[in-house]
Design an enzyme around this catalytic site. Structure first.
Site, PDB file in Angstrom:
ATOM      1  N   GLU A 126       5.426  -3.381   1.347  1.00  0.00           N
ATOM      2  CA  GLU A 126       5.734  -2.747   0.067  1.00  0.00           C
ATOM      3  C   GLU A 126       5.012  -1.405   0.069  1.00  0.00           C
ATOM      4  O   GLU A 126       3.778  -1.365   0.101  1.00  0.00           O
ATOM      5  CB  GLU A 126       5.251  -3.617  -1.091  1.00  0.00           C
ATOM      6  CG  GLU A 126       5.534  -3.013  -2.459  1.00  0.00           C
ATOM      7  CD  GLU A 126       4.881  -3.787  -3.584  1.00  0.00           C
ATOM      8  OE1 GLU A 126       4.414  -3.141  -4.543  1.00  0.00           O
ATOM      9  OE2 GLU A 126       4.816  -5.026  -3.504  1.00  0.00           O
TER      10      GLU A 126
ATOM     11  N   GLY B 102       0.563   4.812   5.118  1.00  0.00           N
ATOM     12  CA  GLY B 102      -0.115   3.738   5.836  1.00  0.00           C
ATOM     13  C   GLY B 102       0.837   2.633   6.232  1.00  0.00           C
ATOM     14  O   GLY B 102       0.779   2.117   7.351  1.00  0.00           O
ATOM     15  N   GLY B 103       1.730   2.249   5.323  1.00  0.00           N
ATOM     16  CA  GLY B 103       2.669   1.180   5.629  1.00  0.00           C
ATOM     17  C   GLY B 103       3.651   1.562   6.709  1.00  0.00           C
ATOM     18  O   GLY B 103       3.986   0.743   7.577  1.00  0.00           O
TER      19      GLY B 103
ATOM     20  N   GLY C 283       0.816  -1.204   0.000  1.00  0.00           N
ATOM     21  CA  GLY C 283       0.000   0.000   0.000  1.00  0.00           C
ATOM     22  C   GLY C 283       0.854   1.259   0.000  1.00  0.00           C
ATOM     23  O   GLY C 283       1.968   1.273  -0.520  1.00  0.00           O
ATOM     24  N   SER C 284       0.341   2.297   0.634  1.00  0.00           N
ATOM     25  CA  SER C 284       0.990   3.604   0.606  1.00  0.00           C
ATOM     26  C   SER C 284       2.147   3.688   1.588  1.00  0.00           C
ATOM     27  O   SER C 284       2.233   2.907   2.548  1.00  0.00           O
ATOM     28  CB  SER C 284      -0.017   4.698   0.939  1.00  0.00           C
ATOM     29  OG  SER C 284      -0.417   4.606   2.300  1.00  0.00           O
ATOM     30  N   VAL C 285       3.021   4.659   1.354  1.00  0.00           N
ATOM     31  CA  VAL C 285       4.130   4.894   2.281  1.00  0.00           C
ATOM     32  C   VAL C 285       3.587   5.308   3.642  1.00  0.00           C
ATOM     33  O   VAL C 285       4.048   4.798   4.681  1.00  0.00           O
ATOM     34  CB  VAL C 285       5.077   5.974   1.725  1.00  0.00           C
ATOM     35  CG1 VAL C 285       6.142   6.334   2.759  1.00  0.00           C
ATOM     36  CG2 VAL C 285       5.744   5.489   0.437  1.00  0.00           C
TER      37      VAL C 285
ATOM     38  N   CYS D 118       2.352  -0.925  -9.167  1.00  0.00           N
ATOM     39  CA  CYS D 118       3.411  -0.519  -8.241  1.00  0.00           C
ATOM     40  C   CYS D 118       4.749  -0.375  -8.959  1.00  0.00           C
ATOM     41  O   CYS D 118       5.659   0.264  -8.427  1.00  0.00           O
ATOM     42  CB  CYS D 118       3.528  -1.506  -7.093  1.00  0.00           C
ATOM     43  SG  CYS D 118       3.714  -3.227  -7.618  1.00  0.00           S
TER      44      CYS D 118
END
Length: 509
Positions: A245, A225-226, A221-223, A282
Site C-alpha cells: 500500500e 519506499g514501497g 508506506g510511501s510510494v 492513508c
C-alpha cells in the site's frame, strides 16, 4: 563496524528517549528468517494457530496500559486514538482466528472422475496452502493495526505463514513490546517463538526482501519506499508476491445540487476528515472537486471556519513534518493556487492544518500542476473548483489509482435522479472503495471490506483489511488421481475436518 543503535524518539520534542535495539545485520536477518521458516510445521495445525491468535489478542489487551503509554510517547497520537486502535488490532486477531476455525479460506473443491465429460475429467482435488515466510513492513501511522501485530501479520499467521517484521523506526520500543506479546502467546501453544521475528534498520529491510526463504511481503508506506521494495521483490532470482500500500489521494466529488443542499455539513465534515489524526490517515481526502458559484462558495466558507478552528498538531516524526511544510509551500507557490487557511509550520515541532484552492482548468493538462495530484501526507487538502461537469470529469480522468473515491449527492440524486450513477461509474475505475455521502477516514474491519486499489494505491488487487486479506498468503494446489490414503485430510471424501467445500459441484457447509 558496530551496529547502529535504534532510538525511541519523542515527536513532540524531537529528542531521543532511549536506545531500544540495534539495527540487524545480514546474519541476524538470516537467522530470523530461518527461525520463522522452521516454524512452518508447528504452525500448520489450524487449531493451534487459531488458539495462538486468540491468545495474542488477549495478551495485547492485558498489556494495554503499558503499550498505549509507549505508543503515545513514540507517535504522539494520543491515548484515545491508540486505545481504539489497540482494540481494533485485538479484534482483527480474533476475527482471523474465527476464519481459521471455519476453514472456508482453504477453498476445498473435489471433483470425482467423469468419463462422460468432454474431455474426460480425472479425479481432481484442490485447496490452498500457505506460501511460506512472509516479510511484513510496518506502517508509521498505525503503530498497532498496521504494525507488528497488525493486519498483515494476523492474516499471514492465519494462513499458516510465519512472519518476520521489519519494525518502523517511528515506534521501535513499542514494536519490541508487541513482538514479545506475540512470542509469549506462541510459546503458550507450543509454537516456536521464531514464528514471529522482528528486525530493525533500513538495511535489514533490504536484506529481508532479498532472502531466498521469504515467500511474500506486505508493506504499508510511501510510494518511493514501497516501489523500491516491489522492484527488489520482482528482481529476485525467484520473484515473490509483494502486496504494497503506497499512496492515495482519495478524491471527493461534490455535486452542485449537494453543495446547494447542505454546504455547511459537507464543509465541516470534510474538515473533520482531512484533519483527523493530524491528516495522517492513508484514506485522508486529499483532493476535493467543488462547484464554482454560490453553492460551492458556501461549502468553502464552512470548510474555512472549521479548519481555522483546528488546533496545531504533531506529526509522527520531524522528517514527515519537514516534508509536509516543504510540500505545502511548493504547492502554494503555483500560479492560481490560493490558501484560504494556510497550512504549514506552527512552532518548532507542530504543524497547522489548512487547505488550498485551484481552478479545475489548471489540472486539466499535464504540467507543473501535476504536483497537486500527488498525496501530501499531513493535514491539508486541495479544493478544485470546477465550472461544469466536463471540467470535473477532465480532472478525474487524470487521477492515479486510489484506495477510496467519494461522491456527495443531493437527496434527489441519491434517489436516482441526475448524474449520480454516472459519477459512480467514473469513480469506480479509480479506487477500491467508493463512498456515497460519507467520508473515507475510518476503515471498518468487516468481511466485505476492501482496502486496496489501482496502482499506486496498492501493488496488487488484494485487500489488507477484512477477512479476504488472508488470500494474499495462499496458493492453490490440485491433486490428480491421488490415492485416498495419500491425500491430506482436507481433501478426503469423508471430510474428517468438517470443512466447507464444493463436492462434485455441490456446495457443502
Amino acid at each position: 563496524m558496530a551496529a547502529a543503535p535504534v532510538w525511541s524518539v519523542d515527536p513532540r520534542t524531537g529528542k531521543q528517549r532511549e536506545q531500544v535495539a540495534v539495527e540487524a545485520t545480514a546474519e541476524e536477518v538470516d537467522a530470523a528468517v530461518r527461525a520463522a521458516h522452521a516454524a512452518r510445521g508447528p504452525l500448520a495445525d489450524r487449531a493451534v494457530r487459531s488458539a495462538f491468535l486468540r491468545s495474542a489478542a488477549a495478551g495485547l489487551e492485558a498489556a494495554a496500559d503499558e503499550l498505549i503509554e509507549v505508543a503515545d510517547a513514540e507517535t504522539a497520537l494520543g491515548s484515545v486514538r491508540l486505545t481504539g486502535e489497540l482494540a481494533r488490532t485485538a479484534y482483527q486477531l480474533r476475527a482471523f482466528a474465527g476464519i481459521v476455525d471455519e476453514g472456508a479460506f482453504l477453498d476445498v473443491i473435489i471433483n470425482h472422475p467423469d468419463d462422460t465429460a468432454t474431455p474426460p475429467v480425472p479425479d481432481l482435488r484442490r485447496y490452498k496452502v500457505p506460501l511460506g515466510v512472509v516479510a511484513v513492513y510496518s506502517a508509521s501511522n498505525f503503530p498497532f493495526a498496521f504494525s507488528v501485530a497488525g493486519g498483515d501479520t494476523a492474516s499471514a499467521l492465519a494462513a499458516g505463514c510465519p512472519v518476520v517484521v521489519k519494525a518502523h523506526p517511528d515506534h521501535p520500543a513499542l514494536s519490541g513490546l508487541v513482538a514479545g506479546v506475540l512470542r509469549r502467546a506462541a510459546a503458550a501453544h507450543g509454537l516456536p517463538e521464531g514464528v514471529v521475528g522482528l528486525v530493525h534498520g533500513f538495511t535489514a529491510g533490504v536484506e529481508l526482501i532479498k532472502h531466498p526463504l521469504v515467500a511474500a511481503a506486505g508493506f504499508t508506506g510511501s510510494v518511493r519506499g514501497g516501489r523500491a521494495l516491489f522492484d527488489a521483490a520482482a528482481a529476485r532470482p525467484v520473484p515473490i508476491p509483494f502486496h504494497g500500500e503506497l499512496g492515495s489521494l482519495n478524491p471527493v466529488v461534490v455535486t452542485e445540487a449537494a453543495a446547494a443542499e447542505r454546504a455547511e455539513a459537507i464543509g465541516s465534515g470534510l474538515a473533520g476528515s482531512m484533519t483527523l489524526g493530524t491528516g495522517q490517515f492513508c484514506v485522508k481526502p486529499g483532493l476535493v472537486l467543488v462547484p464554482s458559484g454560490a453553492a460551492g462558495d458556501g461549502l468553502v466558507k464552512a470548510l474555512t471556519d472549521a479548519v481555522g478552528d483546528t488546533g496545531a498538531g504533531v506529526l509522527l516524526d520531524h522528517r514527515m513534518r519537514d516534508d509536509f511544510v516543504a510540500g505545502v509551500a511548493e504547492r502554494a507557490e503555483l500560479d492560481g493556487v490560493e490558501a484560504p487557511v494556510p497550512p504549514g509550520a506552527d512552532g518548532e515541532h507542530t504543524v497547522s492544518a489548512g487547505f488550498l484552492t485551484v481552478p479545475a482548468a489548471r489540472l486539466a493538462e499535464e504540467g507543473a500542476y501535476d504536483l497537486l495530484l500527488e498525496e501530501c501526507f499531513g493535514p491539508v487538502t486541495v479544493v478544485v473548483r470546477y465550472a461544469d461537469d466536463g471540467e470535473a470529469s477532465a480532472v478525474l480522468s487524470r487521477l492515479p489509482g486510489n484506495l477510496t473515491a467519494t461522491v456527495h449527492l443531493s437527496t434527489e440524486e441519491a434517489a436516482g435522479e441526475g448524474r449520480g450513477a454516472e459519477i459512480l461509474a467514473e469513480l469506480t475505475p479509480l479506487a477500491g472503495r467508493v463512498l456515497v455521502n460519507g467520508w473515507p477516514t475510518g476503515v471498518a474491519v468487516a468481511p466485505a471490506q476492501h482496502h486496496g486499489g489501482p496502482y499506486p494505491a496498492t501493488t496488487s488487487t488484494s485487500t489488507s483489511v477484512g477477512g479476504t486479506a488472508i488470500e494474499r498468503w495462499l496458493r492453490p494446489v490440485a491433486y490428480q488421481n491421488a490415492p485416498e490414503a495419500l491425500l491430506p485430510p482436507e481433501l478426503r471424501d469423508d471430510n474428517p475436518l468438517g470443512l466447507p467445500r464444493r463436492f462434485d459441484g455441490v456446495l457443502e457447509r
